[in-house]
Scaffold this active site. Structure first.
Site, mmCIF file in Angstrom:
data_model
loop_
_atom_site.group_PDB
_atom_site.id
_atom_site.type_symbol
_atom_site.label_atom_id
_atom_site.label_comp_id
_atom_site.label_asym_id
_atom_site.label_seq_id
_atom_site.Cartn_x
_atom_site.Cartn_y
_atom_site.Cartn_z
ATOM 1 N N ASP A 46 0.835 -1.223 -0.026
ATOM 2 C CA ASP A 46 -0.177 -0.086 0.014
ATOM 3 C C ASP A 46 1.075 1.160 0.171
ATOM 4 O OD1 ASP A 46 -2.771 1.139 1.002
ATOM 5 O OD2 ASP A 46 -1.130 2.222 1.932
ATOM 6 N N TYR A 51 2.894 10.153 -0.742
ATOM 7 C CA TYR A 51 4.066 9.621 -0.070
ATOM 8 C C TYR A 51 5.436 9.597 -0.446
ATOM 9 C CZ TYR A 51 0.289 6.619 2.544
ATOM 10 O OH TYR A 51 -0.655 6.087 3.451
ATOM 11 N N LYS A 76 -3.128 5.805 -4.038
ATOM 12 C CA LYS A 76 -4.320 6.755 -3.740
ATOM 13 C C LYS A 76 -3.767 8.110 -4.186
ATOM 14 C CE LYS A 76 -3.764 4.950 1.018
ATOM 15 N NZ LYS A 76 -2.182 4.536 0.863
ATOM 16 N N HIS A 109 -7.870 9.644 -1.451
ATOM 17 C CA HIS A 109 -6.883 9.652 -0.208
ATOM 18 C C HIS A 109 -7.954 10.407 1.033
ATOM 19 C CE1 HIS A 109 -2.687 9.432 1.407
ATOM 20 N NE2 HIS A 109 -3.487 9.140 2.364
ATOM 21 N N LEU A 191 -1.299 0.189 14.744
ATOM 22 C CA LEU A 191 -0.737 0.155 15.882
ATOM 23 C C LEU A 191 -0.686 1.749 16.392
ATOM 24 C CD1 LEU A 191 2.091 -2.135 14.710
ATOM 25 C CD2 LEU A 191 0.016 -2.602 15.798
ATOM 26 N N VAL A 233 10.287 -0.470 8.731
ATOM 27 C CA VAL A 233 11.237 -0.909 7.865
ATOM 28 C C VAL A 233 12.533 -1.663 8.430
ATOM 29 C CG1 VAL A 233 11.100 1.532 7.010
ATOM 30 C CG2 VAL A 233 12.618 1.389 8.770
#
Length: 274
Positions: A46, A51, A76, A109, A191, A233
């Site tokens: 995604d 971004y 998006k 978005h 999270l 990452v």
């Protein structure tokens, strides 16, 4: 390598229930992170135009020997590109950066309600779907009132609404609306950007299951039917986030997590962001 179960969207397209997000990952680092995710067993990636890392995703996909039909790629449309014709142009740019001839899911978005362009934008997404350039179309951060306008004025029901959703923001009203209209709920910031990983209730549940708090939260998402896209990452964490399908939360666990809802966001309010 973990096998991730699929959810069937309202148009029959299947999406892995657990995918990999790249929000706030620099483009150069994105290629390495996505490569690690693909090697771990993720098949859903995604990203988004804003971004700034669609090219990084594209490089990882190009270097992979995984067949395209086994991958599920989401991107998006950014707010500044809303409007029918602008959307079609922006989609072409994203597709070029990804190095693909189609995406599996294309999302608006944010609704940006003060600009009042999202219904015109949705018609452009319907065209992309009818042309086969987006296998499924949906929205992100839409409230029930925004979705109601889409449903009243458009011909295609969104397949997905991707919203901020985690134990501190459980989004019960939107989830109920989605279920009533056949829209899948997808959780971003699942999270809470790590804010809940030291929560006493979650750490206690994690200890009982021999898992991390992050794994317990992801298992909770899956148990209530959410599609979820955690981000990392770190290769070890990328693999850990996928190792959640052997967790069976008890009714007591679910009740404890349900009681954590505070209605607090880590991101913007969809009713005011423009």
């Amino acid at each position: 390598m973990t096998s991730v179960p699929n959810r069937t969207l309202n148009n029959g397209v299947e999406i892995p229930q657990l995918g990999f997000g790249v929000f706030q990952v620099e483009d150069a680092q994105t290629t390495t992170a996505v490569t690690a995710a693909l090697e771990a067993g993720y098949r859903s990636i995604d990203t988004a135009a804003v971004y700034g890392n669609e090219e990084g995703v594209g490089r990882a996909l190009a270097a992979s020997d995984i067949p395209r039909e086994e991958l599920f790629i989401t991107t998006k449309l950014w707010n500044a590109d809303q409007g029918h014709d602008a959307t079609l142009r922006a989609f072409d740019v994203s597709l070029d950066k990804l190095g693909l001839d189609h995406v599996d899911l294309y999302l608006i978005h944010w609704p940006t309600p003060a600009r009042d362009l999202y219904t015109d934008t949705w018609r452009a997404l319907e065209k992309l779907a009818s042309d086969g350039r987006a296998r499924a179309i949906g929205v992100s951060n839409f409230q029930p009132a925004h979705l109601t306008r889409i449903l009243e004025q458009a011909g295609v029901v969104p397949a997905v609404n991707q919203v901020e959703l985690h134990p501190y923001l459980q989004q019960r009203e939107p989830r109920a609306f989605h279920e009533a209209h056949g829209i899948a709920t997808e959780a971003w910031s699942p999270l809470a950007q790590g804010a809940l990983l030291k929560d006493d209730a979650l750490t206690a549940i994690a200890a009982r299951h021999g898992k991390s708090p992050a794994q317990v939260v992801l298992a909770w998402h899956l148990s209530i039917g959410n599609i979820v896209i955690p981000k990392s990452v770190t290769p070890a964490r990328i693999r850990e986030n996928l190792d959640v399908f052997d967790i069976t939360l008890t009714d007591e666990d679910i009740d404890t997590i349900s009681a954590l809802d505070r209605g607090t966001r880590t991101g913007p309010d969809p009713d005011t962001l423009n």
